[in-house]
Design an enzyme around this catalytic site. Structure first.
Site, PDB file in Angstrom:
ATOM      1  N   ASP A 164     -28.913 -28.761   9.943  1.00  0.00           N
ATOM      2  CA  ASP A 164     -27.653 -29.519   9.905  1.00  0.00           C
ATOM      3  C   ASP A 164     -27.814 -30.842   9.154  1.00  0.00           C
ATOM      4  O   ASP A 164     -28.890 -31.450   9.172  1.00  0.00           O
ATOM      5  CB  ASP A 164     -27.172 -29.765  11.343  1.00  0.00           C
ATOM      6  CG  ASP A 164     -25.716 -30.204  11.390  1.00  0.00           C
ATOM      7  OD1 ASP A 164     -24.957 -29.845  10.470  1.00  0.00           O
ATOM      8  OD2 ASP A 164     -25.342 -30.922  12.342  1.00  0.00           O
ATOM      9  N   GLY A 165     -26.739 -31.265   8.527  1.00  0.00           N
ATOM     10  CA  GLY A 165     -26.720 -32.580   7.874  1.00  0.00           C
ATOM     11  C   GLY A 165     -26.599 -32.526   6.358  1.00  0.00           C
ATOM     12  O   GLY A 165     -26.633 -33.566   5.698  1.00  0.00           O
ATOM     13  N   ASN A 166     -26.430 -31.329   5.807  1.00  0.00           N
ATOM     14  CA  ASN A 166     -26.312 -31.212   4.346  1.00  0.00           C
ATOM     15  C   ASN A 166     -25.103 -31.983   3.803  1.00  0.00           C
ATOM     16  O   ASN A 166     -25.217 -32.694   2.802  1.00  0.00           O
ATOM     17  CB  ASN A 166     -26.112 -29.737   3.952  1.00  0.00           C
ATOM     18  CG  ASN A 166     -27.366 -28.913   4.115  1.00  0.00           C
ATOM     19  OD1 ASN A 166     -28.435 -29.448   4.338  1.00  0.00           O
ATOM     20  ND2 ASN A 166     -27.220 -27.610   4.001  1.00  0.00           N
ATOM     21  N   ARG A 217     -23.345 -34.471   5.027  1.00  0.00           N
ATOM     22  CA  ARG A 217     -23.502 -35.941   5.092  1.00  0.00           C
ATOM     23  C   ARG A 217     -24.486 -36.435   4.042  1.00  0.00           C
ATOM     24  O   ARG A 217     -24.273 -37.463   3.407  1.00  0.00           O
ATOM     25  CB  ARG A 217     -23.963 -36.356   6.501  1.00  0.00           C
ATOM     26  CG  ARG A 217     -22.824 -36.471   7.509  1.00  0.00           C
ATOM     27  CD  ARG A 217     -23.334 -36.503   8.921  1.00  0.00           C
ATOM     28  NE  ARG A 217     -23.793 -35.181   9.357  1.00  0.00           N
ATOM     29  CZ  ARG A 217     -24.587 -34.969  10.386  1.00  0.00           C
ATOM     30  NH1 ARG A 217     -25.041 -35.980  11.085  1.00  0.00           N
ATOM     31  NH2 ARG A 217     -24.934 -33.735  10.722  1.00  0.00           N
ATOM     32  N   HIS A 267     -25.644 -29.252   0.170  1.00  0.00           N
ATOM     33  CA  HIS A 267     -26.035 -27.859   0.433  1.00  0.00           C
ATOM     34  C   HIS A 267     -27.104 -27.418  -0.572  1.00  0.00           C
ATOM     35  O   HIS A 267     -28.061 -26.738  -0.229  1.00  0.00           O
ATOM     36  CB  HIS A 267     -24.825 -26.935   0.358  1.00  0.00           C
ATOM     37  CG  HIS A 267     -23.841 -27.166   1.467  1.00  0.00           C
ATOM     38  ND1 HIS A 267     -24.214 -27.194   2.789  1.00  0.00           N
ATOM     39  CD2 HIS A 267     -22.497 -27.409   1.469  1.00  0.00           C
ATOM     40  CE1 HIS A 267     -23.158 -27.421   3.553  1.00  0.00           C
ATOM     41  NE2 HIS A 267     -22.100 -27.569   2.767  1.00  0.00           N
ATOM     42  N   ARG A 272     -14.086 -24.179   7.462  1.00  0.00           N
ATOM     43  CA  ARG A 272     -14.290 -25.154   6.373  1.00  0.00           C
ATOM     44  C   ARG A 272     -13.390 -24.822   5.175  1.00  0.00           C
ATOM     45  O   ARG A 272     -12.917 -23.693   5.051  1.00  0.00           O
ATOM     46  CB  ARG A 272     -15.758 -25.156   5.960  1.00  0.00           C
ATOM     47  CG  ARG A 272     -16.630 -25.635   7.101  1.00  0.00           C
ATOM     48  CD  ARG A 272     -18.055 -25.814   6.692  1.00  0.00           C
ATOM     49  NE  ARG A 272     -18.809 -26.270   7.851  1.00  0.00           N
ATOM     50  CZ  ARG A 272     -19.915 -26.988   7.787  1.00  0.00           C
ATOM     51  NH1 ARG A 272     -20.431 -27.315   6.620  1.00  0.00           N
ATOM     52  NH2 ARG A 272     -20.516 -27.385   8.885  1.00  0.00           N
ATOM     53  N   LEU A 290     -44.530 -12.658   7.447  1.00  0.00           N
ATOM     54  CA  LEU A 290     -43.524 -13.509   8.100  1.00  0.00           C
ATOM     55  C   LEU A 290     -42.188 -12.798   8.049  1.00  0.00           C
ATOM     56  O   LEU A 290     -41.826 -12.235   7.021  1.00  0.00           O
ATOM     57  CB  LEU A 290     -43.429 -14.851   7.335  1.00  0.00           C
ATOM     58  CG  LEU A 290     -42.234 -15.758   7.640  1.00  0.00           C
ATOM     59  CD1 LEU A 290     -42.301 -16.296   9.058  1.00  0.00           C
ATOM     60  CD2 LEU A 290     -42.169 -16.926   6.644  1.00  0.00           C
ATOM     61  N   ARG A 324     -26.447 -30.786  19.895  1.00  0.00           N
ATOM     62  CA  ARG A 324     -25.719 -29.652  20.460  1.00  0.00           C
ATOM     63  C   ARG A 324     -26.246 -28.365  19.841  1.00  0.00           C
ATOM     64  O   ARG A 324     -26.989 -28.391  18.868  1.00  0.00           O
ATOM     65  CB  ARG A 324     -24.206 -29.807  20.254  1.00  0.00           C
ATOM     66  CG  ARG A 324     -23.772 -29.975  18.816  1.00  0.00           C
ATOM     67  CD  ARG A 324     -22.240 -29.990  18.686  1.00  0.00           C
ATOM     68  NE  ARG A 324     -21.830 -30.377  17.352  1.00  0.00           N
ATOM     69  CZ  ARG A 324     -21.341 -31.585  17.037  1.00  0.00           C
ATOM     70  NH1 ARG A 324     -21.173 -32.518  17.944  1.00  0.00           N
ATOM     71  NH2 ARG A 324     -20.997 -31.847  15.785  1.00  0.00           N
ATOM     72  N   SER A 359     -24.189 -25.497  19.047  1.00  0.00           N
ATOM     73  CA  SER A 359     -23.239 -24.879  18.103  1.00  0.00           C
ATOM     74  C   SER A 359     -23.336 -23.353  18.053  1.00  0.00           C
ATOM     75  O   SER A 359     -23.394 -22.754  16.988  1.00  0.00           O
ATOM     76  CB  SER A 359     -23.428 -25.491  16.699  1.00  0.00           C
ATOM     77  OG  SER A 359     -23.303 -26.891  16.747  1.00  0.00           O
ATOM     78  N   GLU A 394     -38.472 -24.753  23.658  1.00  0.00           N
ATOM     79  CA  GLU A 394     -38.594 -26.214  23.588  1.00  0.00           C
ATOM     80  C   GLU A 394     -37.692 -26.699  22.446  1.00  0.00           C
ATOM     81  O   GLU A 394     -37.778 -26.190  21.328  1.00  0.00           O
ATOM     82  CB  GLU A 394     -40.044 -26.625  23.310  1.00  0.00           C
ATOM     83  CG  GLU A 394     -41.066 -26.061  24.301  1.00  0.00           C
ATOM     84  CD  GLU A 394     -40.911 -26.602  25.718  1.00  0.00           C
ATOM     85  OE1 GLU A 394     -40.351 -27.698  25.899  1.00  0.00           O
ATOM     86  OE2 GLU A 394     -41.360 -25.901  26.657  1.00  0.00           O
TER      87      GLU A 394
END
Ligand code: IPE
Ligand code: IPE
Ligand code: MG
Length: 225
Positions: A12-14, A16, A29, A63, A123, A179, A181, A192
């Site tokens: 999260d935070g792209n 902003r 993004h 969005r 992976l 949060r 989401s 954790e």
């Protein structure tokens, strides 16, 4: 030392970051993809077997179309340009979420990418796409009803999108928001959780290693003493 099998991340935070640094959300993004690559590389170095990345939620359709279209064009570009890197590094790609609502073109690309990497072992990256935890649980319960099998913990888990994936040991959310989401609500019962102040495009290997080291030394009780 706690072993780590699975790390899940709410990237999260792209938006902003984009507004702050380039005056538009989409630039954030794009910058976020650089962090994605850094974190994939470090996950391999750390010998972690599963990485789940929250890429697009069932609520993100709220969005503006311009932002949604940009996000899917980035995804398309990422898959087309990185599929060889993923194959070369023995990485398996798995989509978790409801693919059916996506465009035919994207569905085809996702299916091909999953197929091409399906036997890779180092992976597994789960891309949470049009993913919502509540939707996933409803879906699991519907399957259980259709199969006419007993409702228990094992059957609910094994009919989620994350069937065969161990529950996350670590959940990281960047972007200075505390949060969940609608992300992996069932699977994180004993995970954790690390809330990170940095915006996703600023998050790097060093921040990731710090969390991993902190996790390794935690006392995990799982209800015991
Ligand atoms: C997370 O960054 C990426 C997606 C939801 C696709 P945001 O776009 O939510 O960035 P902020 O939270 O608005 O800064
Ligand atoms: C969660 O971030 C979804 C992803 C990172 C893909 P959001 O930015 O959509 O979450 P809210 O709306 O702030 O809770
Ligand atoms: Mg956000």
């Amino acid at each position: 030392m706690n072993p780590i099998k699975h790390v899940a991340i709410i990237m999260d935070g792209n938006g902003r970051w984009g507004l702050k640094n380039k005056k538009n959300r989409n630039a954030g993004h794009k910058a976020g993809l650089v962090s994605v690559e850094k974190i994939i590389k470090e996950t391999i170095i750390q010998k972690i077997k599963f990485l789940t990345l929250y890429t697009f939620s069932t609520e993100n359709w709220k969005r503006p179309a311009k932002e949604i279209n940009f996000l899917f064009s980035l995804l398309e570009n990422f898959l087309l340009t990185k599929i060889n890197m993923l194959t070369k590094n023995n990485i398996k790609l798995k989509i978790i979420g409801d693919k059916t609502q996506l465009s035919k073109k994207i569905i085809k690309l996702l299916n091909n990418s999953e197929k091409q990497t399906s036997s890779n072992k180092k992976l597994q990256i789960n891309l949470a796409l049009n993913y919502g935890s509540k939707n996933e649980l409803i879906n699991s319960i519907k399957i259980i009803k259709r199969k006419n099998i007993v409702i228990n913990e094992k059957n609910i888990s094994s009919n989620l999108f994350t069937a065969n994936v161990p529950d996350p040991d670590i959940l990281i959310r960047t972007g200075n928001t505390k949060r969940l989401s609608n992300f992996l609500l069932w699977q994180i019962a004993y995970t954790e959780i690390f809330f990170e102040k940095k915006l996703w495009p600023d998050f790097n290997e060093k921040d990731y290693r710090k969390i991993i080291n902190e996790f390794k030394n935690l006392k995990r009780n799982f209800g015991g003493v």
